[in-house]
Design a protein around this motif. Sequence first.
Motif, short mmCIF file in Angstrom:
data_model
loop_
_atom_site.label_atom_id
_atom_site.label_comp_id
_atom_site.label_asym_id
_atom_site.label_seq_id
_atom_site.Cartn_x
_atom_site.Cartn_y
_atom_site.Cartn_z
N ASP A 40 0.84 -1.20 0.00
CA ASP A 40 0.00 0.00 0.00
C ASP A 40 0.87 1.25 0.00
O ASP A 40 1.80 1.37 0.81
N ALA A 41 0.59 2.17 -0.90
CA ALA A 41 1.35 3.41 -0.99
C ALA A 41 1.29 4.24 0.29
O ALA A 41 2.16 5.08 0.54
N CYS A 61 8.35 -1.18 -4.37
CA CYS A 61 8.33 -0.58 -5.70
C CYS A 61 9.63 -0.83 -6.45
O CYS A 61 9.62 -1.18 -7.64
N ALA A 87 6.99 -0.23 2.16
CA ALA A 87 6.44 0.57 1.06
C ALA A 87 6.23 2.01 1.51
O ALA A 87 6.14 2.31 2.70
N ASN A 88 6.15 2.88 0.51
CA ASN A 88 5.80 4.29 0.75
C ASN A 88 5.11 4.82 -0.51
O ASN A 88 4.62 4.04 -1.33
N GLY A 89 5.07 6.12 -0.66
CA GLY A 89 4.36 6.73 -1.78
C GLY A 89 4.88 6.33 -3.14
O GLY A 89 4.18 6.54 -4.16
N ASP A 90 6.07 5.76 -3.20
CA ASP A 90 6.61 5.30 -4.48
C ASP A 90 5.76 4.21 -5.12
O ASP A 90 5.89 3.94 -6.32
N MET A 91 4.90 3.57 -4.31
CA MET A 91 4.07 2.49 -4.85
C MET A 91 3.13 2.97 -5.94
O MET A 91 2.67 2.18 -6.76
N THR A 92 2.84 4.26 -5.97
CA THR A 92 2.01 4.78 -7.06
C THR A 92 2.72 4.63 -8.40
O THR A 92 2.09 4.39 -9.43
N GLU A 95 2.32 1.03 -9.48
CA GLU A 95 0.98 0.80 -10.03
C GLU A 95 0.95 1.14 -11.52
O GLU A 95 0.41 0.39 -12.34
#
Length: 282
Positions: A40-41, A61, A87-92, A95
Amino acid sequence: MSNIIAIANQKGGVGKTTTSINLAAALAEAEQRVLLVDMDAQGNATMGVGVDKNALNATVCDFLLGDKGVAEALQVVLDGDMYLLGANGDMTAAEVGLRDRKNGRLALKDALGEISGSFDYVIIDCPPALSMLTVNALAAARGVIIPMQCEYYALEGLSALLETIESVRRMMNPQLIIEGVLMTMHDPRNRLTGDVSAQLHDYFGDAVYKTVIPRNVRLAEAPSHGLPIMQYDNGASGAAAYRALAAEILGRDDAEVVAAPTGGARRAVSALFGRRGRRSSG
């Protein structure tokens, strides 16, 4: 062979991350070798085991997109009790990037294939959406646990989730099963809770875990301290519940998915659940 379990429900606020963290911790406490994977981001599972998501040297990511190896993202957490792929915001970016890659839906499965044999259980915290990242988790998993909040809208969107599970099973992962349904935020004093519980048992039968996760203030507080409930307040009712869930998972029969089309929650459930014997946790 490791047991890879995805904790999935596209409905937010049902206890996916709380279950991922505390089930992983309870299994580790039961002397299982456990890996927690944050897909999860928001990075809440990462933060919930005491890791700063913004200070990660490598994330899920990075290895999903092939920028780094999965071993580079692996780290020990909770004083050596278990491992994390954070995970962090890089997961966007993952995606988006996976959509353009050949076999992008199998990126997590391929990556975990390098290391999963070192663990008894791999617990995957899925994002609150039926996204490419969730499909990756389902393609990699051996089973799915569906947390369901004890409210009247608990079954909202269930048909879409079951259709996604069935699609992944048919196209990518024929071994995928539904491990079970977990009732969360359970308050036995509330008549609504009793009504929803009866509804879930009517829909899912034996696939509903006997263990229920209570509404518990200490359980809600624990993530802000970067600890599972067992380490934050060992005597809390939430700690006892997740220990009971871990014991049930270690010992229960499995409810397997039947390859059948889904069309509406009630019909989908009757089509998708059946008994197919026992499976070893190892």
